[in-house]
Design a protein around this motif. Structure first.
Motif, PDB file in Angstrom:
ATOM      1  N   SER A 161     107.751  36.953 -50.414  1.00 15.41           N
ATOM      2  CA  SER A 161     108.752  36.164 -49.569  1.00 15.41           C
ATOM      3  C   SER A 161     108.334  34.639 -49.701  1.00 15.41           C
ATOM      4  O   SER A 161     107.427  34.396 -50.114  1.00 15.41           O
ATOM      5  N   SER A 162     109.397  34.007 -49.811  1.00 12.74           N
ATOM      6  CA  SER A 162     109.211  32.504 -49.615  1.00 12.74           C
ATOM      7  C   SER A 162     109.078  32.050 -47.988  1.00 12.74           C
ATOM      8  O   SER A 162     109.214  30.932 -48.050  1.00 12.74           O
ATOM      9  N   THR A 163     108.789  33.069 -47.131  1.00 14.63           N
ATOM     10  CA  THR A 163     108.858  32.852 -45.977  1.00 14.63           C
ATOM     11  C   THR A 163     107.513  33.093 -45.340  1.00 14.63           C
ATOM     12  O   THR A 163     107.073  34.179 -45.655  1.00 14.63           O
ATOM     13  N   PRO A 187     108.525  34.632 -37.839  1.00 13.26           N
ATOM     14  CA  PRO A 187     108.728  33.896 -39.166  1.00 13.26           C
ATOM     15  C   PRO A 187     108.493  32.236 -39.002  1.00 13.26           C
ATOM     16  O   PRO A 187     108.724  31.692 -38.083  1.00 13.26           O
ATOM     17  N   ASP A 190     110.022  29.502 -41.343  1.00 14.07           N
ATOM     18  CA  ASP A 190     110.918  29.274 -42.523  1.00 14.07           C
ATOM     19  C   ASP A 190     110.609  27.723 -43.127  1.00 14.07           C
ATOM     20  O   ASP A 190     110.206  26.845 -42.677  1.00 14.07           O
ATOM     21  N   PRO A 200     113.018  26.289 -46.001  1.00 12.63           N
ATOM     22  CA  PRO A 200     114.220  26.385 -46.700  1.00 12.63           C
ATOM     23  C   PRO A 200     113.828  25.441 -47.967  1.00 12.63           C
ATOM     24  O   PRO A 200     114.557  25.626 -48.797  1.00 12.63           O
ATOM     25  N   SER A 241     106.700  24.811 -36.433  1.00 14.14           N
ATOM     26  CA  SER A 241     107.682  24.347 -37.161  1.00 14.14           C
ATOM     27  C   SER A 241     107.185  23.552 -38.210  1.00 14.14           C
ATOM     28  O   SER A 241     106.054  22.796 -37.978  1.00 14.14           O
TER      29      SER A 241
END
Length: 446
Positions: free
Chosen positions: A318-320, A339, A341, A343, A393
């Motif tokens: 996973s890239s998350t 999650p 994120d 991006p 975040s």
């Protein structure tokens, strides 16, 4: 826009979200960029990287080559045969997955400017930046210290460090002339090599022997420094050591081999992960656990937040990132997986997923390396500004580039002693361990 280091340049430090670069490694450049602010510069520490990389490739052969000492006892031979059969049944490919795990090959002392990292397969380098008389780093090596995989400083233990290797855990302690170090009864002490100009002496004061000469591949100290947790990729149990007594208690859940162990900052929670994709949250009062499973591969990295009420984890497919938040106070195990994120990692770099992660003790900076990447971004480390309000975040600050031709990060770790911001140390494939001050608390700058 995120800071991007041009090809051919090297990163020096961060100054308030701007990552400063230079044409080459230089103490003069470091002095001009951050030395006047911090009152100290962190010179790169060279090491022999070729032998370290070759040992990682050698680990892939470990699962196919049986290694042992000939014995004549039939009972021992039968037990060994049964043990190897069970390992092949339950942990058939775990050794091949080991290079994907974020093993802690570089570590900062909790309260001092002392850096330790794996420099060769059987060797650890210790660099004390506070010792102005030391001209060279100290080298820790011993015949018992074979195939070192990770290391970690002992909390509240003075200058004491644990080194995970084949067959067990070496415990080293430093002292000045005239000071006696405590060596556990029955253990033969051994001196490491001295640093020119320094009066510091390192002694191996203990060796905690693993079951069946297993390769230790996971370590984590309790915050009070009394207990040390260890695990092996070839064993579904992990061990809690009472280090003063030299006594280990095995704890087992599930069948997969251990990939990671992490004690929480307050000591009331504990995290364990396995190569079969399962992981466990533990409360350490009664050692009760709650099992979890992943559909994104196995856990390759994990790091607690400063309060110990949330843990951030990376997965092999996973890239998350994921963040596990506890819903109530200890010893409750109610938690939610959310999650985180990132991006920019996929869109900017073209990477195939996250490789290693590190989160500083203040919870404000996150560093990560990633798999692959295009020609411009391959081999860089991404640095994020992190906010917890209360959900996590992350916003991308920029990238760090190491010295040499096509360098790749082998290991990295944060140090949180400085009030102006954390230090990030990175061992690069080019044979340098570099330290980057991330200075972002502008209200404390001169």
């Amino acid at each position: 826009m995120p800071s991007f280091p041009p090809p051919g340049s090297v990163t020096v430090c961060e100054i308030n979200r701007d990552l400063i670069t230079a044409a080459c490694l230089s103490d003069n450049q470091a002095r001009d960029s951050y030395g006047k602010v911090l009152g100290i510069i962190f010179s790169p520490v060279p090491f022999q990287c070729d032998s370290l990389l070759s040992s990682e490739h050698g680990a892939e052969q470990q699962g196919r080559v049986a290694e042992g000492v000939p014995r004549n006892k039939g009972l021992w031979a039968l037990q060994e045969m049964l043990s190897n059969s069970l390992k092949r049944l339950f942990h058939p490919n775990d050794v091949n997955l080991l290079p994907e795990v974020d093993l802690q090959a570089v570590s900062w002392h909790q309260h001092k400017h002392i850096l330790a990292f794996i420099s060769e397969p059987n060797q650890v380098i210790v660099r004390d930046f506070e010792d102005s008389e030391a001209k060279d780093p100290c080298i820790l090596t011993n015949e018992s210290q074979r195939d070192v995989k990770l290391l970690e400083w002992r909390p509240n233990g003075g200058r004491t460090i644990s080194v995970a290797c084949k067959g067990g855990i070496c415990i080293w302690a430093a002292s000045y002339p005239g000071q006696a170090v405590s060596v556990r009864s029955g253990i033969a002490s051994f001196l490491g090599t001295f640093s020119r100009g320094s009066s510091m002496r390192w002694t191996m004061v203990d060796f905690l022997q693993s079951h069946n000469d297993e390769q230790i591949t996971a370590l984590s100290w309790s915050p009070d420094g009394r207990y040390l947790a260890s695990g092996a990729y070839e064993n579904s149990s992990f061990t809690i050591w009472d280090v003063a007594q030299g006594i280990g208690t095995p704890i087992r859940r599930g069948l997969g081999g251990i990939s990671l162990l992490k004690w929480s900052p307050a000591g009331d929670y504990f995290f364990s992960a396995k190569f079969d994709g399962t992981f466990y949250l533990w409360e350490t009062n009664t050692w009760t656990s709650e099992p979890w499973s992943s559909t994104s591969g196995f856990v390759t990295g994990a790091t607690w937040d400063p309060d110990g009420r949330m843990i951030m984890i990376a997965f092999s497919k996973s890239s998350t990132l994921g963040s596990i938040h506890f819903a109530s106070k200890p010893p409750a195990l109610d938690a939610h997986l959310l999650p985180v994120d990132l991006p920019d990692i996929s869109s900017l770099t073209g990477s195939r997923g996250i490789e290693k992660i590190a989160w500083d003790a203040s919870g404000e900076r996150l560093a990560l390396s990633y798999k692959g990447g295009d020609a411009l971004y391959a081999g860089l480390i991404a640095v994020y500004d992190v906010r917890r309000t209360p959900l996590v975040s992350a916003s991308l600050i920029g990238f760090i580039r190491g010295p040499g031709d096509n360098p790749k990060p082998l290991a990295f770790s944060f140090h949180g002693k400085l009030k102006q911001g954390p230090l990030l140390s990175v061992c690069w494939s080019s044979g340098y361990c570099c330290t980057y001050p991330l200075i972002f608390r502008s209200h404390v700058l001169p």
